[in-house]
Design an enzyme around this catalytic site. Structure first.
Site, PDB file in Angstrom:
ATOM      1  N   PRO A 170      52.267  42.073  42.180  1.00  0.00           N
ATOM      2  CA  PRO A 170      50.601  41.595  42.655  1.00  0.00           C
ATOM      3  C   PRO A 170      50.574  39.931  41.489  1.00  0.00           C
ATOM      4  O   PRO A 170      50.560  40.992  40.528  1.00  0.00           O
ATOM      5  CB  PRO A 170      49.261  42.643  42.180  1.00  0.00           C
ATOM      6  CG  PRO A 170      50.620  43.985  41.710  1.00  0.00           C
ATOM      7  CD  PRO A 170      52.195  43.321  41.881  1.00  0.00           C
TER       8      PRO A 170
ATOM      9  N   ASP B 152      59.478  39.029  34.023  1.00  0.00           N
ATOM     10  CA  ASP B 152      59.962  38.098  33.818  1.00  0.00           C
ATOM     11  C   ASP B 152      61.521  37.359  34.601  1.00  0.00           C
ATOM     12  O   ASP B 152      63.263  37.032  34.066  1.00  0.00           O
ATOM     13  CB  ASP B 152      60.856  37.701  32.745  1.00  0.00           C
ATOM     14  CG  ASP B 152      59.284  38.127  31.599  1.00  0.00           C
ATOM     15  OD1 ASP B 152      58.316  37.375  32.205  1.00  0.00           O
ATOM     16  OD2 ASP B 152      59.351  37.473  30.028  1.00  0.00           O
TER      17      ASP B 152
ATOM     18  N   CYS C 258      45.992  46.248  34.511  1.00  0.00           N
ATOM     19  CA  CYS C 258      45.726  45.522  34.048  1.00  0.00           C
ATOM     20  C   CYS C 258      44.843  45.931  32.743  1.00  0.00           C
ATOM     21  O   CYS C 258      44.698  46.254  32.112  1.00  0.00           O
ATOM     22  CB  CYS C 258      44.497  45.195  34.775  1.00  0.00           C
ATOM     23  SG  CYS C 258      42.887  44.001  34.400  1.00  0.00           S
TER      24      CYS C 258
HETATM   25  C1  LIG Z   1      47.940  35.181  37.494  1.00  0.00           C
HETATM   26  C2  LIG Z   1      49.111  37.272  36.941  1.00  0.00           C
HETATM   27  C3  LIG Z   1      47.608  37.464  37.570  1.00  0.00           C
HETATM   28  C4  LIG Z   1      48.557  38.897  37.420  1.00  0.00           C
HETATM   29  N1  LIG Z   1      46.936  39.692  39.081  1.00  0.00           N
HETATM   30  C5  LIG Z   1      47.400  41.290  38.470  1.00  0.00           C
HETATM   31  C6  LIG Z   1      47.228  41.664  39.538  1.00  0.00           C
HETATM   32  O1  LIG Z   1      46.095  42.052  39.749  1.00  0.00           O
HETATM   33  N2  LIG Z   1      47.673  43.483  39.306  1.00  0.00           N
HETATM   34  C7  LIG Z   1      48.892  44.506  38.649  1.00  0.00           C
HETATM   35  O2  LIG Z   1      49.025  45.408  38.909  1.00  0.00           O
HETATM   36  N3  LIG Z   1      49.294  42.934  38.217  1.00  0.00           N
HETATM   37  C8  LIG Z   1      48.864  41.650  37.607  1.00  0.00           C
HETATM   38  N4  LIG Z   1      49.927  40.823  36.760  1.00  0.00           N
HETATM   39  C9  LIG Z   1      50.730  41.135  35.952  1.00  0.00           C
HETATM   40  C10 LIG Z   1      52.146  40.644  37.298  1.00  0.00           C
HETATM   41  O3  LIG Z   1      51.822  41.990  38.602  1.00  0.00           O
HETATM   42  C11 LIG Z   1      53.236  41.543  36.625  1.00  0.00           C
HETATM   43  O4  LIG Z   1      53.812  42.119  36.396  1.00  0.00           O
HETATM   44  C12 LIG Z   1      53.595  40.246  35.352  1.00  0.00           C
HETATM   45  O5  LIG Z   1      52.915  39.444  35.850  1.00  0.00           O
HETATM   46  C13 LIG Z   1      54.844  40.486  35.333  1.00  0.00           C
HETATM   47  O6  LIG Z   1      56.078  40.418  36.093  1.00  0.00           O
HETATM   48  P1  LIG Z   1      57.262  38.920  36.010  1.00  0.00           P
HETATM   49  O7  LIG Z   1      57.207  38.144  34.958  1.00  0.00           O
HETATM   50  O8  LIG Z   1      58.048  38.948  37.584  1.00  0.00           O
HETATM   51  O9  LIG Z   1      55.411  38.047  36.680  1.00  0.00           O
HETATM   52  C14 LIG Z   1      49.611  39.303  36.827  1.00  0.00           C
HETATM   53  C15 LIG Z   1      50.412  38.815  36.297  1.00  0.00           C
HETATM   54  C16 LIG Z   1      49.351  37.219  36.383  1.00  0.00           C
HETATM   55  C17 LIG Z   1      50.153  36.093  35.639  1.00  0.00           C
END
Ligand SMILES: Cc1cc2nc3c(=O)[nH]c(=O)nc-3n(C[C@H](O)[C@H](O)[C@H](O)COP(=O)(O)O)c2cc1C
Length: 406
Positions: A32, A220, A117
């Site tokens: 998400p 990441d 969050c």
């Molecule tokens: C803009 C943004 C919005 C996010 N919104 C949520 C969210 O609504 N719920 C949640 O559990 N994590 C949220 N996250 C965290 C991501 O789901 C994820 O855990 C985090 O970005 C690390 O993974 P990634 O490097 O693949 O993005 C958000 C991250 C970003 C950058």
């Protein structure tokens, strides 16, 4: 670092998997991203293929029960968007339970509880990362949800509040006892925000803490090789990708091709995705080629068309202003595109901007229409695959907005 890295790696990767009663075609997940993982983006990712389960942006359980319009827009879906998990946040057990019952009643496949969050407004009322600080209260809340619905209830957490409070393994174990069917874990603490490298050993500690349920590693993953390393070093049952999918909605399909190409006969996980035997991936498997510029443009336009379909032309185009520059990150020189794309309000204006950009971009191409080498964007490298000294310098950008501290 309190967690030790394993000496040897598990090398079994992709498979169909089960989360409770739900069977997923692959163990690759869309994380998400509030403000981004809306219906149009999920449809784009699903049309390209490879993803097993998508999750909505976080949704306030109380708003859903109050039938708030914005909350309803967040859970808007259609048959092509299945299977879908809705992520709930909140700290009032009855509200979380009733929201889960409602979601089940409208055919949502799975409910995820937000425990990661870091935003003050959410933590201040005991939701999000704050749920990682009081394990018995959190377990009681989740038990109430699990007992009220048949669909799977999952949890998404960070490693803990800060380095002194790495509660994820204990919380995961406690949640498994309540009947949670999978744990998603972003390998950073709340205090870390998005800084530093993802802690793979921390994710591994969660994998080792639970008895049977799948743990999905997150953080990441921006290339298929990074997904492979996440599997290898954590023993996770699946990987979840957020920002990497925004850079590159092809990442699920490419990861599927890369890891399937690398290991034949991958049925070495049980139905919950837990590893039961391991296979070696031949060392040098070629990565699927990056999508061509024309394909990136095609998918970007499809994304915009879906935004217009779901949100209407004006709002869809305005919302797309923050999306288009993500596609442009792999276009090569793109400032001419970005500066105009963020001003468009109609589909026709966007088309005009795109056509002008395509003409302008020709100066950077060779005779075959390929970007000249010096204008090609550098290869992407995940934080946990870089030399430690470069990690702080080269963070993946966090989209601007109220969620910068996610
Ligand atoms: C803009 C943004 C919005 C996010 N919104 C949520 C969210 O609504 N719920 C949640 O559990 N994590 C949220 N996250 C965290 C991501 O789901 C994820 O855990 C985090 O970005 C690390 O993974 P990634 O490097 O693949 O993005 C958000 C991250 C970003 C950058």
């Amino acid at each position: 670092m309190p967690f030790g890295l394993p000496q040897c790696a598990n090398l079994a990767y992709l498979s169909a998997m089960r989360i409770g009663s739900l069977t997923l075609a692959s163990n690759l997940f869309l994380s998400p991203l509030a403000g981004y993982t809306n219906l149009p983006f999920r449809l784009v990712v699903r049309e390209i293929g490879g993803v097993g389960l998508c999750t909505t942006d976080l949704v306030n359980a109380r708003s859903l029960l109050e039938k708030n319009k914005k909350a309803f827009k967040l859970i808007e879906t259609r048959p092509a968007d299945a299977p879908l998990a809705v992520q709930l946040f909140g700290s009032v057990p009855e509200e979380m339970r009733d929201a889960a019952i409602y979601l089940e009643s409208i055919g949502i496949a799975s409910v995820d509880v937000n425990m990661g969050c870091p935003v003050r407004k959410v933590c201040g009322v005991g939701g999000g990362s704050a749920m990682m600080t009081d394990l018995s209260k959190t377990a009681a809340l989740v038990r109430g949800m699990v007992g009220a619905v048949k669909i799977p209830v999952t949890a998404k957490m960070r490693l803990g509040w800060d380095d002194d409070n790495l509660t994820a393994p204990d919380l995961a174990r406690a949640l498994e006892d309540t009947g949670v069917t999978a744990i998603f874990v972003h390998g950073r603490t709340r205090a870390q925000g998005f800084g530093g490298a993802v802690n793979l050993a921390g994710i591994r500690a969660v994998v080792q803490a639970v008895k049977n349920i799948p743990v999905i590693g997150n953080g990441d993953i921006i290339t298929p090789r990074a997904a492979q390393k996440m599997f290898d070093e954590t023993g996770c049952a699946g990987v979840s990708i957020g920002r990497g999918a925004f850079y590159n909605p092809w990442i699920f399909q490419h990861t599927l091709e890369y890891l399937n190409g690398g290991a034949s006969g991958l049925a070495s996980r049980n139905e919950n995705g837990r590893l039961v035997s391991s296979l070696a991936l031949p060392k040098e498997i070629a990565l699927p080629p990056e999508p061509l510029f024309a394909e990136r443009v095609r998918v970007m336009c499809r994304h915009l068309d879906l935004m217009i379909e779901v949100f209407g032309e004006e709002l869809g185009c305005r919302m797309f202003r923050k999306v288009a520059p993500w596609y442009a990150k792999r276009f090569g020189p793109c400032h001419e595109f970005n500066k105009r794309a963020v001003q468009t309000s109609t589909r026709a204006e966007f088309q005009d901007v795109l056509e002008n950009y395509i003409r302008w971009r020709q100066q950077f191409l060779d005779d075959n229409g390929e970007l000249l080498p010096r204008f090609r964007p550098p290869p992407m490298v995940a934080s946990f695959m870089r030399e430690p000294a470069s990690v702080q310098r080269e963070q993946i950008p966090v989209p601007k907005g109220p969620v910068e501290v996610w």
